[in-house]
Design a protein around this motif. Structure first.
Motif, mmCIF file in Angstrom:
data_model
loop_
_atom_site.group_PDB
_atom_site.id
_atom_site.type_symbol
_atom_site.label_atom_id
_atom_site.label_comp_id
_atom_site.label_asym_id
_atom_site.label_seq_id
_atom_site.Cartn_x
_atom_site.Cartn_y
_atom_site.Cartn_z
ATOM 1 N N HIS A 181 -2.016 -3.021 -5.176
ATOM 2 C CA HIS A 181 -1.180 -3.668 -3.988
ATOM 3 C C HIS A 181 -1.668 -5.053 -3.746
ATOM 4 O O HIS A 181 -2.836 -5.195 -3.811
ATOM 5 C CB HIS A 181 -1.233 -3.008 -2.874
ATOM 6 C CG HIS A 181 -2.278 -3.113 -1.907
ATOM 7 N ND1 HIS A 181 -3.394 -2.159 -2.150
ATOM 8 C CD2 HIS A 181 -2.409 -3.960 -0.918
ATOM 9 C CE1 HIS A 181 -4.376 -2.824 -1.165
ATOM 10 N NE2 HIS A 181 -3.862 -3.520 -0.424
ATOM 11 N N PRO A 232 0.848 -1.423 -0.168
ATOM 12 C CA PRO A 232 0.043 0.026 0.041
ATOM 13 C C PRO A 232 0.822 1.284 0.041
ATOM 14 O O PRO A 232 0.507 2.574 -0.322
ATOM 15 C CB PRO A 232 -0.720 0.045 1.498
ATOM 16 C CG PRO A 232 -0.871 -1.512 1.655
ATOM 17 C CD PRO A 232 0.400 -2.068 1.118
ATOM 18 N N THR A 246 0.591 1.979 -3.892
ATOM 19 C CA THR A 246 -0.433 2.241 -4.494
ATOM 20 C C THR A 246 -1.452 1.951 -3.354
ATOM 21 O O THR A 246 -1.727 1.341 -2.775
ATOM 22 C CB THR A 246 -0.839 1.430 -5.751
ATOM 23 O OG1 THR A 246 -0.672 0.000 -5.385
ATOM 24 C CG2 THR A 246 0.345 1.423 -6.878
ATOM 25 N N GLY A 247 -2.424 2.846 -3.722
ATOM 26 C CA GLY A 247 -4.107 2.565 -3.097
ATOM 27 C C GLY A 247 -4.227 3.294 -1.882
ATOM 28 O O GLY A 247 -5.286 3.443 -1.192
ATOM 29 N N THR A 248 -3.445 4.099 -1.379
ATOM 30 C CA THR A 248 -3.414 5.008 -0.038
ATOM 31 C C THR A 248 -3.101 6.321 -0.459
ATOM 32 O O THR A 248 -2.447 6.769 -1.342
ATOM 33 C CB THR A 248 -2.730 4.490 1.091
ATOM 34 O OG1 THR A 248 -1.081 4.564 0.695
ATOM 35 C CG2 THR A 248 -2.747 2.978 1.449
ATOM 36 N N PRO A 263 -1.611 7.155 -5.490
ATOM 37 C CA PRO A 263 -2.844 7.162 -4.857
ATOM 38 C C PRO A 263 -4.004 6.761 -5.627
ATOM 39 O O PRO A 263 -4.945 6.254 -4.761
ATOM 40 C CB PRO A 263 -2.895 8.333 -4.077
ATOM 41 C CG PRO A 263 -2.142 9.380 -5.048
ATOM 42 C CD PRO A 263 -1.121 8.691 -5.623
ATOM 43 N N HIS A 308 -4.674 4.746 -8.122
ATOM 44 C CA HIS A 308 -4.424 3.262 -8.371
ATOM 45 C C HIS A 308 -4.179 2.305 -7.289
ATOM 46 O O HIS A 308 -3.410 2.642 -6.363
ATOM 47 C CB HIS A 308 -3.274 3.193 -9.447
ATOM 48 C CG HIS A 308 -3.493 4.024 -10.560
ATOM 49 N ND1 HIS A 308 -2.821 5.328 -10.746
ATOM 50 C CD2 HIS A 308 -3.969 3.752 -11.895
ATOM 51 C CE1 HIS A 308 -3.266 5.815 -11.690
ATOM 52 N NE2 HIS A 308 -4.041 4.922 -12.447
ATOM 53 N N ASP A 309 -4.821 1.163 -7.345
ATOM 54 C CA ASP A 309 -4.761 0.258 -6.050
ATOM 55 C C ASP A 309 -4.289 -1.025 -6.815
ATOM 56 O O ASP A 309 -5.348 -1.631 -7.231
ATOM 57 C CB ASP A 309 -5.991 0.130 -5.508
ATOM 58 C CG ASP A 309 -5.907 -0.835 -4.040
ATOM 59 O OD1 ASP A 309 -4.689 -1.189 -3.884
ATOM 60 O OD2 ASP A 309 -6.974 -0.725 -3.392
ATOM 61 N N GLN A 346 2.388 -2.097 4.750
ATOM 62 C CA GLN A 346 3.472 -0.814 4.132
ATOM 63 C C GLN A 346 4.798 -1.078 4.569
ATOM 64 O O GLN A 346 5.788 -0.279 3.608
ATOM 65 C CB GLN A 346 2.470 0.375 4.911
ATOM 66 C CG GLN A 346 1.275 0.824 4.453
ATOM 67 C CD GLN A 346 0.861 1.851 5.208
ATOM 68 O OE1 GLN A 346 1.429 2.774 5.605
ATOM 69 N NE2 GLN A 346 -0.611 2.105 5.434
#
Length: 528
Positions: free
Chosen positions: A482, A466, A469-471, A477, A479-480, A487
């Protein structure tokens, strides 16, 4: 007091710090006539007091001030744990590694391991690992320096690149002309500035709540809208199993990794004797403990006075909380940037960042010059003047590349960079150092297995985490993608680093036994 007075004070204090620090570097440059003075400051440059304060200055970074303050403001107990781990990590490195790492004529981790294992082949591996630790830290610090400089001068966001270049030029000047001694003087000056600013800020915050830490904690908990969860661990990563594991992983990586940072261990090599190393512990740990206590108070004050949601809206990671609280404490100034308190705190943050950048740059250039060279024998026998010229050229090269990269990555999240740096330090440098110091018979093969086996694993896990990507604080941020839930991959990579070191050591011993048996068989054949 008008708003312009606060900003004018920030400029005056900033220029004063730059002038004094450049003067100190100029005075130190007069003695830089051999590599020992340049890389180590000379064996008698710092006693226990100066050596301890210089170590504390190298240890206190922008992340200590900005990120930890934001973690306390947003996550309460988790941020306090991060601050505690910061202090404990320095205490452990001073108590466990302070005396064993002390060695004359040793300037980098590559130097130390080559001398300790009596095998120069480990230099390149240690050079690669050291640069992977130092380069991400350098990029994060430079970007922070540019932002703080722009804030102090009231410049728009478009001037960030120019401010980053200006900070990089100062950093190159400190490291190239002052060497280890000059940077050490700047670190000591920085410690005084930071202690003064944070003590003042923490005192004003506590005075708002009747000098009662409990009243401050209660006010922060009420404004956090997290209830009792604010004062219990787990708010940052969440209450799930993955969140709990991530908290453990982050704490372990911070605790172990911060103790093995190359620019910190570089300060331990020139300590004159065991007594100096022991006496330097208090002078190193004490200021860091006071700074972290001030950071905790400032973070709680930011949450209590501003609110958790407003802090997160300004920056998802809370990095602006320390500067935002200055405006909340001085509302008559018309905003944080016009506050006299802001001027003092901003200058302290910039001094912290600039001095840390200079120390990291010097360590990276030293590793590049001494560990990643083509011919160790030729470098060993070159003249002192030539080696110092090579080191200064390396500083300019490292600084220029870092400025370009930090300007290019200014709009990206810094979490993966910090995670990469501390993960490599905890998973690679810690096993290498501990095995070399405390495991008899550890070999260069074990070192290479740890370095070249663990680093790809860290990169792979971080790319799928994360943090990438994804957070909101990830590099991408929006695109998710993971697939790895943590982390910080330290929970996996730290044991892997230690295990790979043991496997490499075992294989090295097996190869040596086979070679010895082959030599015995040949000798027996000749006898027959």
């Amino acid at each position: 007091m008008t708003g312009g007075d606060g900003q004018s004070l920030a400029v005056v204090v900033f220029l004063g710090f730059v002038a004094v620090s450049l003067l100190l570097c100029g005075l130190a440059a007069a003695d830089l006539d051999d590599p020992e003075h340049f890389y180590a400051g000379g064996s008698a440059a710092f006693g226990p007091v100066g050596g301890g304060l210089a170590i504390a200055g190298d240890y206190i970074s922008a992340a200590t001030l900005l990120s930890t303050t934001g973690a306390v403001a947003l996550d309460g107990a988790d941020g306090m744990l991060f601050a505690g781990a910061t202090v404990l990590s320095l205490f452990l490195v001073m108590r466990i590694l302070g005396e064993p790492l002390r060695r004359a004529g040793v300037f980098t981790l590559g130097d130390f391991l080559a001398d300790r294992l009596d095998d120069p082949s480990v230099r390149r591996a240690l050079g690669v690992a050291s640069l992977l630790v130092l380069t991400p830290l350098l990029l994060v610090q430079l970007t922070t320096a540019g932002r703080i400089l722009a804030a102090m001068f009231g410049l728009p966001d478009g001037a960030l690149t120019g401010c980053t270049v200006a900070g990089g030029a100062l950093m190159i000047g400190y490291a190239a002309f002052g060497g280890m001694r000059g940077v050490g003087y700047v670190q000591i000056l920085k410690v005084g500035v930071v202690l003064t600013a944070l003590s003042l800020l923490a005192g004003i915050v506590l005075a708002r709540y009747g000098w009662s830490p409990l009243a401050l904690v209660d006010a922060a908990r009420d404004r956090s809208e997290a209830g009792a969860g604010y004062v219990r661990p787990g708010l940052h990563f969440g209450p799930s199993l993955a969140g709990r594991l991530d908290l453990i992983s982050f704490q372990a990586t911070l605790l172990i990794g911060a103790a093995c940072l190359p620019h910190l261990t570089m300060r331990l090599h020139p300590l004159r004797d065991a007594l100096t190393a022991r006496r330097a512990v208090g002078w190193a740990v004490g200021p860091v403990a006071v700074v972290c206590a001030g950071v905790v108070v400032a973070g709680l004050g930011a949450c209590a006075l501003i609110g958790r949601d407003a802090i997160r809206a300004a920056d998802p990671g809370g990095a602006t909380a320390l500067l935002m609280v200055t405006g909340a404490l001085d509302p008559a100034a018309g905003g944080a940037r016009h506050s006299m308190l802001f001027a003092i705190v901003a200058c302290a943050v910039f001094a912290t960042t600039l001095a840390a950048v200079a120390g990291i740059t010097l360590a990276a250039a030293s590793s590049l010059t001494r560990d990643l060279r083509r011919s160790a024998h030729r470098a060993k026998n070159q003249s002192a003047a030539r080696e110092i010229r090579r080191a200064r050229l390396s500083i300019v090269l490292v600084g220029a590349v870092a400025v370009v990269l930090s300007a290019a990555l200014a709009d990206r999240g810094t979490l993966p960079l910090i995670s990469l740096s501390f993960s490599v330090a905890a998973s690679v440098l810690a096993p290498v150092l501990l095995y070399a110091l405390f495991l008899p018979g550890h070999s260069a093969t074990g070192v290479r297995w740890t370095v070249y086996g663990t680093i790809p694993l860290i990169v792979l896990l971080l790319a799928g985490s994360p943090a990438a990507t994804g957070t909101p604080i990830a590099v991408f941020p929006d695109h998710d993608l993971h697939w790895f839930p943590l982390q910080t991959p330290g929970l996996i990579t730290i044991p892997a680093g230690f295990l790979l070191g043991l496997v490499g050591r075992t294989r090295s011993g097996t190869a040596q036994q086979r070679a010895w048996r082959g030599r015995v068989a040949v000798s027996h054949g000749k006898i027959e």
